[in-house]
Design a protein around this motif. Structure first.
Motif, PDB file in Angstrom:
ATOM      1  N   GLY A 215       1.650   3.336  -0.343  1.00  0.00           N
ATOM      2  CA  GLY A 215       2.509   4.152   0.503  1.00  0.00           C
ATOM      3  C   GLY A 215       1.807   4.583   1.767  1.00  0.00           C
TER       4      GLY A 215
ATOM      5  N   ASP B  61       8.976  -9.664   3.320  1.00  0.00           N
ATOM      6  CA  ASP B  61       8.973  -8.619   4.336  1.00  0.00           C
ATOM      7  C   ASP B  61      10.255  -8.728   5.144  1.00  0.00           C
ATOM      8  OD1 ASP B  61       8.131  -6.505   5.878  1.00  0.00           O
ATOM      9  OD2 ASP B  61       6.239  -7.414   6.515  1.00  0.00           O
TER      10      ASP B  61
ATOM     11  N   ASP C 254       6.378  -6.032   1.377  1.00  0.00           N
ATOM     12  CA  ASP C 254       6.180  -4.994   2.385  1.00  0.00           C
ATOM     13  C   ASP C 254       7.531  -4.408   2.795  1.00  0.00           C
ATOM     14  OD1 ASP C 254       4.822  -3.362   4.121  1.00  0.00           O
ATOM     15  OD2 ASP C 254       4.586  -4.873   5.693  1.00  0.00           O
ATOM     16  N   GLU C 255       7.502  -3.167   3.273  1.00  0.00           N
ATOM     17  CA  GLU C 255       8.723  -2.468   3.689  1.00  0.00           C
ATOM     18  C   GLU C 255       9.778  -2.511   2.585  1.00  0.00           C
ATOM     19  OE1 GLU C 255       8.790  -0.671   6.300  1.00  0.00           O
ATOM     20  OE2 GLU C 255       6.895  -1.350   7.124  1.00  0.00           O
ATOM     21  N   TYR C 256       9.343  -2.202   1.373  1.00  0.00           N
ATOM     22  CA  TYR C 256      10.227  -2.317   0.214  1.00  0.00           C
ATOM     23  C   TYR C 256      11.471  -1.436   0.343  1.00  0.00           C
ATOM     24  CZ  TYR C 256      11.800  -2.266  -4.647  1.00  0.00           C
ATOM     25  OH  TYR C 256      12.560  -2.374  -5.783  1.00  0.00           O
ATOM     26  N   ALA C 257      11.308  -0.215   0.814  1.00  0.00           N
ATOM     27  CA  ALA C 257      12.461   0.676   0.945  1.00  0.00           C
ATOM     28  C   ALA C 257      13.502   0.105   1.891  1.00  0.00           C
ATOM     29  CB  ALA C 257      12.004   2.056   1.422  1.00  0.00           C
TER      30      ALA C 257
ATOM     31  N   LEU D 251       3.798  -3.395  -3.981  1.00  0.00           N
ATOM     32  CA  LEU D 251       4.951  -2.859  -3.277  1.00  0.00           C
ATOM     33  C   LEU D 251       4.457  -1.875  -2.225  1.00  0.00           C
ATOM     34  CD1 LEU D 251       7.451  -2.129  -6.203  1.00  0.00           C
ATOM     35  CD2 LEU D 251       7.278  -4.176  -4.777  1.00  0.00           C
ATOM     36  N   SER D 252       4.784  -2.159  -0.973  1.00  0.00           N
ATOM     37  CA  SER D 252       4.366  -1.297   0.129  1.00  0.00           C
ATOM     38  C   SER D 252       5.594  -0.656   0.746  1.00  0.00           C
ATOM     39  CB  SER D 252       3.613  -2.114   1.184  1.00  0.00           C
ATOM     40  OG  SER D 252       3.308  -1.338   2.317  1.00  0.00           O
ATOM     41  N   SER D 253       5.527   0.655   0.968  1.00  0.00           N
ATOM     42  CA  SER D 253       6.703   1.359   1.468  1.00  0.00           C
ATOM     43  C   SER D 253       6.284   2.626   2.200  1.00  0.00           C
ATOM     44  CB  SER D 253       7.641   1.720   0.309  1.00  0.00           C
ATOM     45  OG  SER D 253       8.802   2.367   0.768  1.00  0.00           O
ATOM     46  N   GLN D 254       7.057   2.986   3.227  1.00  0.00           N
ATOM     47  CA  GLN D 254       6.784   4.227   3.945  1.00  0.00           C
ATOM     48  C   GLN D 254       7.154   5.441   3.105  1.00  0.00           C
ATOM     49  OE1 GLN D 254       8.326   4.360   7.966  1.00  0.00           O
ATOM     50  NE2 GLN D 254       8.003   2.168   8.269  1.00  0.00           N
TER      51      GLN D 254
ATOM     52  N   THR E 183       8.298   6.727  -0.866  1.00  0.00           N
ATOM     53  CA  THR E 183       8.119   6.229  -2.236  1.00  0.00           C
ATOM     54  C   THR E 183       8.870   7.083  -3.246  1.00  0.00           C
ATOM     55  OG1 THR E 183       6.078   7.532  -2.440  1.00  0.00           O
ATOM     56  CG2 THR E 183       5.860   5.239  -1.720  1.00  0.00           C
TER      57      THR E 183
ATOM     58  N   THR F 152      14.747   5.542  -2.485  1.00  0.00           N
ATOM     59  CA  THR F 152      14.364   4.369  -1.702  1.00  0.00           C
ATOM     60  C   THR F 152      14.032   3.179  -2.589  1.00  0.00           C
ATOM     61  OG1 THR F 152      12.049   5.084  -1.626  1.00  0.00           O
ATOM     62  CG2 THR F 152      13.477   5.790   0.173  1.00  0.00           C
TER      63      THR F 152
END
Length: 374
Positions: free
Chosen positions: A53, A82, A153-156, A208-211, A213, A217
């Motif tokens: 995150g 992504d 990336d940008e999962y949300a 999983l990468s997200s702004q 968490t 989302t």
């Protein structure tokens, strides 16, 4: 007091000796009296899935590059998912993914890349059954296969549902486009859930990468519990961000104030709680994409001429609102034609629907049946 240098170069000379179970991505904050901290290492042997995150410019991209490069150098196969806008960060390794593993050009490509990853997991599960073992690490060397790591990336943004316009007929193209987009997003979320729930024992890994968490989302508690590695980038994240990222926020140390106040030193700093390690503050290794690429090419990491899924693969693996005849109205009744004959083709074998398509079809069948009973 213990601190970090302004930048910590990635030790590229270690690429030749990396173990795919242990991927170094940075350095822990040194203890008092120490000049250098321990390597920050992701143990994929301890846990196969990771959450990363952090708000924009917090250092997520640098950390992801380190994970990608270390995984490729150690012999893992790569899948990248992504948004098209953000995928420019990964163009340096586009042809280093496994064939069809570049799920960045569209939602369809993202769904297909993960669908094929799941299919590969099922194939590997059959091999395990043939050898009478329950984990891929127990296979004889002659039957071993490489781990596969998917970076999402940008999962949300990928799974966050679009608002369906109200006051417009459902058949209008604007509404249909929103519904189709949401169908693809739901399918992508479904593949992430299935892979993390079912595929650890065959060597499938995921980051999983997200702004953001939180559950709204696409990261509900049921999914988070499967993510054994929790990393949060940023030297001064909010209390809410820490609570959303970590199982036990109070056990994860905060970045010291003297580091937070130094703009150069605080860049790329974060904190983590990780299976097999004590929680700590760390700073990511740094290298340019050109440096990573040069080192990986020197190792002979294989490339592919077909990084993105083909149109045929997309058509096979992505659901559509048209798959079940959605534009043709409710399913016809066998009684409408006066009998059970085959003249109209209603008794002919129908293609087997899967996943979200099957669910949508079932809802339409039930709705049609309810309408006939009124």
């Amino acid at each position: 007091p213990p601190t970090f240098p302004a930048a910590i170069p990635y030790p590229l000379e270690r690429f030749k000796h990396l173990d795919h179970n242990y991927i170094p991505i940075g350095m822990d904050l040194p203890g008092h009296g120490e000049k250098r901290g321990k390597d920050t290492t992701i143990s994929f042997k301890a846990a196969s899935y990771m959450l990363l995150g952090g708000i924009p410019q917090s250092g997520k991209s640098v950390t992801l590059d380190a994970i990608v490069a270390g995984s490729l150098a150690s012999g893992s196969e790569l899948i990248l998912v992504d948004t098209p806008e953000k995928s420019v960060d990964f163009l340096w390794c586009r042809d280093l993914v496994r064939p069809g593993g570049w799920g960045c050009d569209s939602l369809e490509a993202a769904v297909t890349a993960l669908a094929m990853m799941y299919e590969e997991g099922q194939r590997r599960a059959r091999i395990l059954r043939e050898h009478g073992v329950v984990n891929w690490t127990e296979l004889p060397k002659s039957a071993q296969f490489a781990p596969i790591i998917a970076i999402v990336d940008e999962y949300a943004a990928l799974v966050g549902a679009e608002k369906v316009p109200s006051g417009i007929p459902k058949t209008h193209p604007i509404v249909q486009e929103a519904l189709q987009t949401n169908l693809l997003k739901a399918q992508l979320e479904r593949w992430v859930s299935k892979i993390t729930a079912e595929m650890r024992f065959v060597g499938l890994r995921m980051v999983l990468s997200s702004q953001v968490t939180n559950a709204s989302t696409g990261l509900p508690p049921a999914l988070k519990t499967k993510l054994g590695h929790r990393f949060l980038m940023g030297a001064n994240p909010s209390k809410a961000a820490r609570n959303q990222s970590f199982n036990d926020e109070s056990a994860v140390p905060a970045t010291p104030e003297y580091i937070r106040k130094d703009e150069a030193i605080s860049r790329g700093v974060g904190a983590y709680e990780s299976e097999g390690r004590s929680p700590a503050v760390f700073k990511s290794y740094y290298a340019t994409s050109e440096q990573y690429r040069k080192a990986l090419d020197a190792l002979g990491v294989p490339t592919t001429s077909q990084p993105a899924p083909t149109a045929e693969q997309n058509a096979q693996h992505t659901p559509s609102l048209d798959d079940d005849g959605a534009d043709d109205g409710p399913p016809p009744s066998r009684l409408d034609g006066g009998g059970w004959g085959e003249k109209d083709g209603r008794d002919a074998p129908q293609p087997k629907l899967k996943g979200a398509t099957a669910a949508a079809h079932q809802l339409r069948v039930e709705a049609a049946q309810a309408a006939r009973c009124q």
